[in-house]
Design a protein around this motif. Structure first.
Motif, short mmCIF file in Angstrom:
data_model
loop_
_atom_site.label_atom_id
_atom_site.label_comp_id
_atom_site.label_asym_id
_atom_site.label_seq_id
_atom_site.Cartn_x
_atom_site.Cartn_y
_atom_site.Cartn_z
N LEU A 64 61.63 9.31 50.67
CA LEU A 64 61.62 8.38 49.53
C LEU A 64 62.79 8.74 48.65
O LEU A 64 62.94 9.90 48.25
CB LEU A 64 60.31 8.52 48.74
CG LEU A 64 60.28 7.77 47.40
CD1 LEU A 64 60.38 6.27 47.59
CD2 LEU A 64 59.00 8.10 46.64
N ARG A 72 64.75 7.60 37.36
CA ARG A 72 64.02 7.66 36.08
C ARG A 72 63.95 6.29 35.39
O ARG A 72 63.93 6.20 34.17
CB ARG A 72 64.65 8.69 35.13
CG ARG A 72 64.57 10.13 35.60
CD ARG A 72 63.17 10.65 35.86
NE ARG A 72 62.29 10.75 34.72
CZ ARG A 72 62.11 11.86 34.02
NH1 ARG A 72 62.75 12.95 34.33
NH2 ARG A 72 61.25 11.88 33.02
N GLY A 74 61.68 3.98 36.89
CA GLY A 74 60.43 3.42 37.40
C GLY A 74 60.47 2.85 38.81
O GLY A 74 59.46 2.37 39.31
N GLY A 76 60.95 4.48 41.75
CA GLY A 76 60.19 5.31 42.69
C GLY A 76 58.70 5.01 42.58
O GLY A 76 58.01 4.81 43.58
N ARG A 77 58.22 4.94 41.36
CA ARG A 77 56.81 4.63 41.12
C ARG A 77 56.45 3.24 41.68
O ARG A 77 55.41 3.05 42.30
CB ARG A 77 56.55 4.67 39.60
CG ARG A 77 55.08 4.77 39.21
CD ARG A 77 54.89 4.36 37.78
NE ARG A 77 55.43 5.27 36.79
CZ ARG A 77 54.75 6.24 36.18
NH1 ARG A 77 53.51 6.46 36.53
NH2 ARG A 77 55.32 7.00 35.28
#
Ligand SMILES: CC(C)(COP(=O)(O)OP(=O)(O)OC[C@H]1O[C@@H](n2cnc3c(N)ncnc32)[C@H](O)[C@@H]1OP(=O)(O)O)[C@@H](O)C(=O)NCCC(=O)NCCS
Length: 148
Positions: A64, A72, A74, A76-77
């Protein structure tokens, strides 16, 4: 935002990004072709993820990465949320194995993963060179998991 599956014939185009999360090509090749690759686009490419089927009820995130200039923010989330949606229907568990690096562990814990188990000396035994993250040599693989 678009969450799209990457065709098998296009997977190696993204090797430079995959190498940010897993820095040895031969290790990436162990999962790249048997895994499903997904890309998150918003204008340009924001994040990539490779997921494998390990055994009934168990999928695993093998790689990933958020493009460095977009970390930073968002993505990845959001990629984790899309992966959960994609595999939720079959139920089971989603695993991820990562180095014992505080930033990465915090990220997965923020995404709802819990520590599962450790594979001792994974990075020392499987890579042809020492791997460092945040100035610290990685030795053990830390597995985290989340129910789908
Ligand atoms: C790990 C990684 C995928 C996270 O992706 P990202 O898009 O930057 O993460 P997000 O912006 O969605 O972060 C979600 C939350 O996780 C936490 N987090 C993410 N990166 C963090 C860091 N470096 N340090 C501390 N907390 C972090 C934060 O709580 C963040 O929320 P906040 O920014 O509102 O505080 C990205 O840093 C990356 O590509 N790293 C290099 C490759 C890698 O190590 N991959 C993981 C191994 S497979």
């Amino acid at each position: 935002m678009e969450f799209v599956a990457v065709a098998d014939c296009d997977k190696t185009k993204y090797m430079d990004l995959l190498l940010i999360a897993d820095e040895q090509v031969s290790m990436i090749e162990k999962y790249l072709y048997r895994g499903d690759m997904y890309a998150l686009w918003e204008g340009d490419l924001k994040a990539l993820c490779v997921v494998t089927w390990e055994r009934p009820g168990v999928h695993e995130i093998k790689n990933l990465v958020t493009a460095p200039q977009y970390q930073r923010r968002g993505y990845g989330r959001r990629m984790i949320a899309c992966i959960e949606n994609r595999y939720r229907e079959g139920g089971g568990e989603l695993y991820v194995g990562t180095g014992d690096s505080p930033a990465t562990l915090i990220f997965y814990q923020k995404c709802g993963f819990e520590k599962s188990h450790i594979v001792k000396d994974f990075f020392v035994d499987n890579y042809d060179h020492p791997i460092y993250e945040g100035g610290k040599q990685l030795r053990d693989m830390v597995y985290l998991k989340k129910r789908l």
